[in-house]
Write a protein that holds these residues in place. Structure first.
Motif, short mmCIF file in Angstrom:
data_model
loop_
_atom_site.label_atom_id
_atom_site.label_comp_id
_atom_site.label_asym_id
_atom_site.label_seq_id
_atom_site.Cartn_x
_atom_site.Cartn_y
_atom_site.Cartn_z
N ALA B 178 15.02 11.94 26.34
CA ALA B 178 13.68 11.61 26.85
C ALA B 178 12.66 11.86 25.75
O ALA B 178 12.74 12.87 25.04
N LEU B 179 11.73 10.92 25.59
CA LEU B 179 10.65 11.09 24.62
C LEU B 179 9.32 11.20 25.36
O LEU B 179 8.99 10.35 26.17
N VAL B 206 16.21 7.50 28.11
CA VAL B 206 16.00 7.37 29.55
C VAL B 206 14.53 7.49 29.95
O VAL B 206 14.15 7.18 31.07
N PHE B 207 13.70 7.95 29.02
CA PHE B 207 12.28 8.14 29.34
C PHE B 207 11.50 8.01 28.04
O PHE B 207 11.89 8.60 27.03
N ASP B 224 7.56 12.91 36.35
CA ASP B 224 8.20 11.63 36.11
C ASP B 224 9.43 11.83 35.23
O ASP B 224 10.51 11.29 35.50
N LEU B 225 9.26 12.64 34.19
CA LEU B 225 10.35 12.89 33.25
C LEU B 225 11.52 13.60 33.95
O LEU B 225 12.69 13.29 33.70
N LYS B 226 11.17 14.51 34.83
CA LYS B 226 12.18 15.29 35.52
C LYS B 226 13.16 14.37 36.26
O LYS B 226 14.37 14.62 36.29
N ALA B 227 12.61 13.30 36.82
CA ALA B 227 13.44 12.39 37.59
C ALA B 227 14.51 11.71 36.74
O ALA B 227 15.56 11.31 37.25
N GLU C 4 8.44 11.30 46.77
CA GLU C 4 8.65 12.68 46.39
C GLU C 4 7.77 13.03 45.19
O GLU C 4 7.08 14.05 45.17
N GLN C 5 7.78 12.13 44.20
CA GLN C 5 6.95 12.36 43.02
C GLN C 5 5.47 12.35 43.35
O GLN C 5 4.70 13.19 42.88
#
Lengths: 331, 416, 361
Positions: B178-179, B206-207, B224-227, C4-5
């Motif tokens: 992820a970036l 992925v990000f 958002d990144l966590k997802a 959820e977000q």
């Protein structure tokens, strides 16, 4: 004040710019300092055109310099292979003026209905919003900015490009300053100025008297913005040959413009020159003598000057020459 | 009346005392002047202070330990003259010109950052003056056809090459990268390089999102990144946002196997600010306290060596800034730029900018900073970066293997 | 996933928004009473952040206990700055300095030189920086002029002047802090554990920051509505001439509200660091100043509770809009959230210039 004496105050202004220019040309190795001073004078002069006459503080003023810079940058980076020669600079200035005028019309339509602090904050919103629109929607390369030194060299040749960046760009800045001064005086001595004077004293009363306040406000606003666009195109784009959004949409420059105008005297013609020179020279010498400490010294000086002489340098001068034969030269 | 005169004369004296240092200083015969419109206040004050300290430290070494520079049959010493440009573009031009024309310096240094480096370049070019770029990492500076700009800092696109190679070597199963980085030219060029490198090495991005510079809250971006559930997070941009990114990753309980932050993570302040949360965080660095470049190593590679060793440099730096402060890479790269000038002047045996520029073009050497070599446009190509990791409150060099001062901690321990 | 977000962001936005709201109350109070826009707002937040940091790091004081200290520091700073620099420009009982001519300036120059000489002599003992000496000399020269020649003058200074004065006060604070603590970005680590809500995680420090903000807002409300002193101040906001007629000392109310406004702002710096305890540096305030302007307008500019409410709305908007904008293809959603919030600002200014909460009367 009617008749031939009407435009006399332009004499000391032109003389001041001519002297500054001559000093820059004659003194070896002082050109960039002179250019920086001219930039401050022009910034103050263009800002004062609207702020001084109406009393409206456009905090987002720097946005017009920003789009002007982009006008020149976009023109040069996209048309450099067109074989236009020096014409490219002309087109760049045109683009700068058009960009800033369009933005000014959009902002004017929205913000000029507001007054006082609401107007100031709305214009901050315009500046910041525009910057984030450029970055967020990736307009004009987004946050990557435009670096066009190479394009300028392609268009004009290496030698000419260098002369443009280090000399002609500064001459254009002088041009903007003089143009701003002339326009200020012209407005002051014509309907626009009288209407705006009435507005500054009491906007509602002016409206009741049947003065089309909004129209004159917009005229002054757009003129001031277009001058800012030209200033950005010359003093930032041509001179530095790069543009990054956070560098040009930086509120700090509006604050500098306010400082310059207030040091010299708001609403006067000579004020921005006096303010620009004082501001530029003191900044320069403090940067040289006390590198790293200059703001610590400069900030209390600004407070002191503003608290003790709120009418500015030219305001004091006006008081001094009142009733003498010099009076008609100073406004 | 008398009192008035007295006051006036004392005031004038005091004023003169303030202005006197502003009078131009000319080089005497045995001196070589270096001029620098440094950034000592404003947004780049932190890096600017380091750079000034680094230059002063190396000056001290050249003048006192090395005994000066042999040029045109005499020994000359270096003198450093700097002003503060407040990190503002319009001050750079006038101060730079003053250095060149009034102070008559022989060589100039650029201010920090790509933008300010570009702002001064036309002036340096006009006067045909060598312009040492020690803090402008943009590759684009060297596509503009400048002839006198010489880079010491490595180009931005290479920052994360080592990091990704390390992950591939240690944990081939980690694929998702992820970036999350600042939206400015520098971070963008770094991340573009990282993206290309990741694709070559078979990682999956992925990000890939930016945040505005000078951000104060990253929570929405990080949710958002966590997802996307990445193995590796690469990001950052400057000092404050790097700290913020690390802190808020921890706050949101995001646990990557590796976290690498540009700029922020390589500074001592990072560990102080984050404490335990910094454990295992990495960052690419141009130079780090603890790198093992040495005269012996240089000899083995057949390269010329110059300058103090690392311990000497750190001691000289502390003396120069007058504080117990460890130099970071901003100081080291500025110092290394001085060393390059010293060698080039001796090689050219002249102070003429064109001769020195030619000598710089042919120059290749090693110092405490590592390798130094430029291509024909002036871009730095001889310097490689190291990856540092925070381990128990210390910065340890973990990659490349040859430069290691400790083993990499992988996967990084979870945020508490 | 999307919801959820979104709900996670909204909860985070609510928490952050209440801190933002608190951070804007001081700005609104000062504008409401003095009609002065405090352009140096962010610098005062920075002072609060450093207060929390220093107390925690060197004395181990938990940041929540730093709040009264910060309030005190802020109120002292406010008083000093009000009487030193703001009063001559805004005071309702005649402002400015009577007359400064050649003689007065000559004397001031004498003060400057005398202080410089004294500082230079002292510097032999204390190792003082020349710049610091000049700084002190200028301040004392200025104080001399203001105190000896301060007095009534008919016209007020231009409105613009107050913008520049508050801006310069901010610069002074930033530069002084930079000289003392360098421009290094700092942080502290006060760990109280976390609350896991499933869709998002909230550290207890964040919740505490939000609770602290709410408490301060409620206390301020009570003070304004239930105490004599508070009501006197409110009367100045609503009608300063009427208040004077009713025997309220408007001058003192000006001083008090400026000082309270700065106190609140410095306090909010402490609360902000509880939310974001890193990146504390002398120049950290700039971003908060702009945000505070927007929030203040959302809340009606002159109303401190409106500002609190505006902060909450702003936090929800900024965080919530990210999830929506990220769903759009292309572009950079984070930068667009900023664009979005400034567009909202303009829209609100146009349709309801008095803010979202309409003020009574």
């Amino acid at each position: 004040m009617r008749g031939s004496g009407k435009y006399l105050p332009i004499v000391p202004v032109l003389a001041a710019y001519a002297l500054l220019l001559l000093y820059g040309l004659a003194a070896p190795g002082k050109w960039q300092l002179v250019a920086q001073l001219a930039f401050y004078c022009a910034l103050g002069q263009a800002f004062n055109l609207f702020m001084g006459m109406t009393g409206y503080v456009d905090f987002g003023y720097v946005a017009f310099l920003g789009v002007g810079t982009y006008g020149m940058a976009v023109t040069i980076s996209s048309l450099s292979d067109g074989g236009l020669g020096l014409g490219i600079i002309l087109i760049g200035f045109l683009a700068a003026a058009v960009f800033s005028t369009i933005l000014a019309m959009a902002v004017g339509a929205v913000a000029l209905r507001l007054r006082g602090a609401y107007f100031a904050i709305a214009t901050i919103g315009v500046n910041e919003g525009f910057r984030y629109l450029i970055e967020g929607a990736r307009i004009w390369n987004g946050a990557d900015g435009i670096i066009f030194s190479r394009h300028l060299k392609t268009a004009l040749g290496r030698k000419m490009a260098m002369t443009v960046s280090t000399f002609w760009a500064d001459i254009f800045v002088f041009g903007v300053a003089v143009l701003a001064a002339v326009l200020t005086l012209y407005y002051l001595r014509n309907k626009v100025g009288y209407a705006l004077l009435a507005l500054r004293e009491d906007e509602d009363a002016a409206k009741v008297m049947g003065i089309d306040v909004t129209r004159y406000k917009i005229i002054a606003f757009i003129t001031s913005a277009a001058l800012a666009g030209l200033l950005g195109a010359s003093g930032w784009a041509l001179k530095l040959t790069y543009v990054y959004p956070p560098d040009v949409f930086e509120i700090h420059y509006t604050v500098e413009a306010i400082i310059i105008v207030l040091l010299g005297g708001a609403g006067t013609l000579m004020g921005p020159i006096a303010g620009g020179l004082i501001y530029g020279v003191s900044k320069y010498f403090l940067a040289i003598t006390l590198p790293g400490f200059q703001l610590l010294i400069f900030a209390p000086i600004i407070i002191a000057i503003i608290v003790i002489f709120p009418e500015g340098l030219v305001g004091i001068l006006k008081g001094k020459v009142h009733g003498t034969s010099l009076e008609k030269f100073v406004i | 009346m008398k009192r008035k005169v007295l006051f006036l004369s004392v005031f004038l004296l005091a004023a003169a005392g303030m202005v006197l240092p502003a009078l131009p200083c000319h080089a005497s015969d045995g001196e070589i002047l270096i001029g620098h419109p440094a950034c000592l206040s404003g947004s780049y004050a932190k890096a600017g202070e380091q750079a000034v300290g680094g230059i002063q430290a190396i000056l001290d070494w050249v003048n006192n330990t090395r005994g000066g520079i042999a040029v045109e049959g005499r020994k000359a010493s270096l003198v450093y003259k700097y002003y503060d440009c407040e990190s503002k573009k319009e001050s750079v031009t006038s101060l730079l010109e003053r250095l060149i024309t009034s102070d008559k310096v022989h060589f100039t240094f650029a201010p920090y950052s790509s933008g300010l480096t570009l702002a001064g370049a036309p002036i340096a070019e006009k006067y045909g003056m060598i312009y040492m770029d020690h803090g402008g990492a943009s590759d684009k500076i060297f596509q503009q056809g400048f002839e006198y700009v010489v880079q010491t800092i490595g180009p931005g696109s290479l920052y994360h090459a080592g990091t990704l190679e390390m992950v591939k070597a240690i944990d081939p199963s980690a694929k998702k990268v992820a970036l999350a980085y600042a939206d400015d030219e520098f971070a963008r060029s770094v991340m573009k390089g990282a993206e290309e490198r990741a694709a070559e090495l078979g990682f999956e991005i992925v990000f890939n999102r930016t945040y505005p510079a000078k951000v104060t809250d990253l929570t929405p971006l990080l949710s958002d990144l966590k997802a996307s559930n990445p193995d590796v997070i690469i990001g950052g941009g400057h000092f404050e946002d790097g700290q913020l990114l690390n802190r808020q990753l921890a706050d949101l309980g995001i646990q990557p196997k590796l976290l690498s932050l540009i700029a922020a993570a390589t500074l001592p302040a990072f560990g102080e600010a984050l404490g335990d949360l910094a454990e295992g965080v990495m960052g690419p660095s141009h130079w780090e306290y603890g790198v093992t470049f040495s005269e012996k190593g240089a000899k083995k590679l057949g390269k010329m060596w110059i300058g103090p060793n690392q311990e000497e440099f750190v001691a000289l730096f502390k003396k120069a800034v007058g504080k117990d402060m460890i130099p970071d890479y901003h100081a080291a790269e500025a110092g290394a730029a001085v060393l390059a000038l010293v060698l080039a002047v001796e090689k050219a045996d002249s102070l003429d900018p064109d001769d020195v520029r030619e000598a710089l073009g042919d120059l290749e050497f090693m110092s405490f900073y590592g390798g130094w070599n430029i291509d024909e446009t002036g871009k730095q190509v001889g310097h490689s970066m190291v990856d540092v990791q925070w381990q128990k409150g210390q910065r340890v060099i973990v990659w490349p293997v040859a430069a290691q001062t400790g083993k990499p901690l992988y996967p990084k321990p979870d945020f508490k | 996933m999307f919801f959820e977000q979104l709900s996670g962001n909204l909860v985070q936005g609510l928490i952050l928004g209440s801190v933002y709201g608190m951070a804007t109350m001081g700005l609104s109070l000062i504008f409401g009473v003095l009609q002065v826009v405090n352009v140096g707002h962010g610098a005062f937040i920075m002072v609060g952040a450093f207060t929390a940091l220093i107390l925690f790091q060197s004395l181990g004081v938990p940041p929540i206990l730093a709040i009264p200290v910060a309030l005190l520091i802020g109120m002292c700073l406010g008083m000093i700055f009000y009487y030193g620099a703001v009063k001559p420009l805004v005071s309702p009982s005649g402002a400015g300095i009577r007359k400064v001519g050649r003689r007065q300036l000559g004397k001031a120059a004498g003060v400057f030189v005398a202080v410089m000489i004294a500082m230079r002599i002292l510097s032999g003992v204390l190792d003082l920086n020349i710049a610091f000496s000049i700084f002190i000399a200028i301040i004392l020269m200025y104080a001399f002029l203001v105190y000896v020649y301060g007095g009534r003058r008919q016209e007020k200074g231009p409105e613009l002047a107050t913008l520049l004065v508050t801006f310069s006060l901010g610069v002074i604070l930033e530069e002084v802090v930079k000289q003392i603590f360098t421009s290094e970005a700092r942080g502290y680590n006060w760990d109280l554990g976390k609350l896991d809500l499933g869709f998002t995680v909230l550290p207890f420090t964040k919740i505490l920051a939000s609770g602290g903000s709410l408490t301060v807002a409620v206390l301020l409300y009570l003070w304004f509505n239930k105490t004599r002193a508070g009501m006197a101040m409110r009367s100045v906001v609503e009608d300063s001439v009427g208040a004077r007629v009713c025997g309220v000392n408007v001058d003192w109310q000006y001083a008090l509200s400026f000082s309270l406004g700065i106190g609140l702002t410095v306090t909010s710096g402490v609360l902000l660091t509880m939310f974001i305890p890193v990146g504390i540096n002398p120049y950290m305030g700039g971003g908060y100043t702009l945000k505070a302007f927007v929030i203040a307008v959302l809340g009606g500019l002159a109303s401190p509770y409106g500002a609190f409410f505006g902060g909450v709305v702003f936090g929800l908007l900024e965080n919530g809009s990210y999830t929506l904008l990220a769903a759009l293809p292309g572009g950079e959603p984070f930068a667009l959230t900023r664009f979005f919030s400034f567009v909202m600002l303009l829209v609100i200014l146009l349709i309801r210039p008095t803010g979202l909460l309409r003020r009574k009367g």
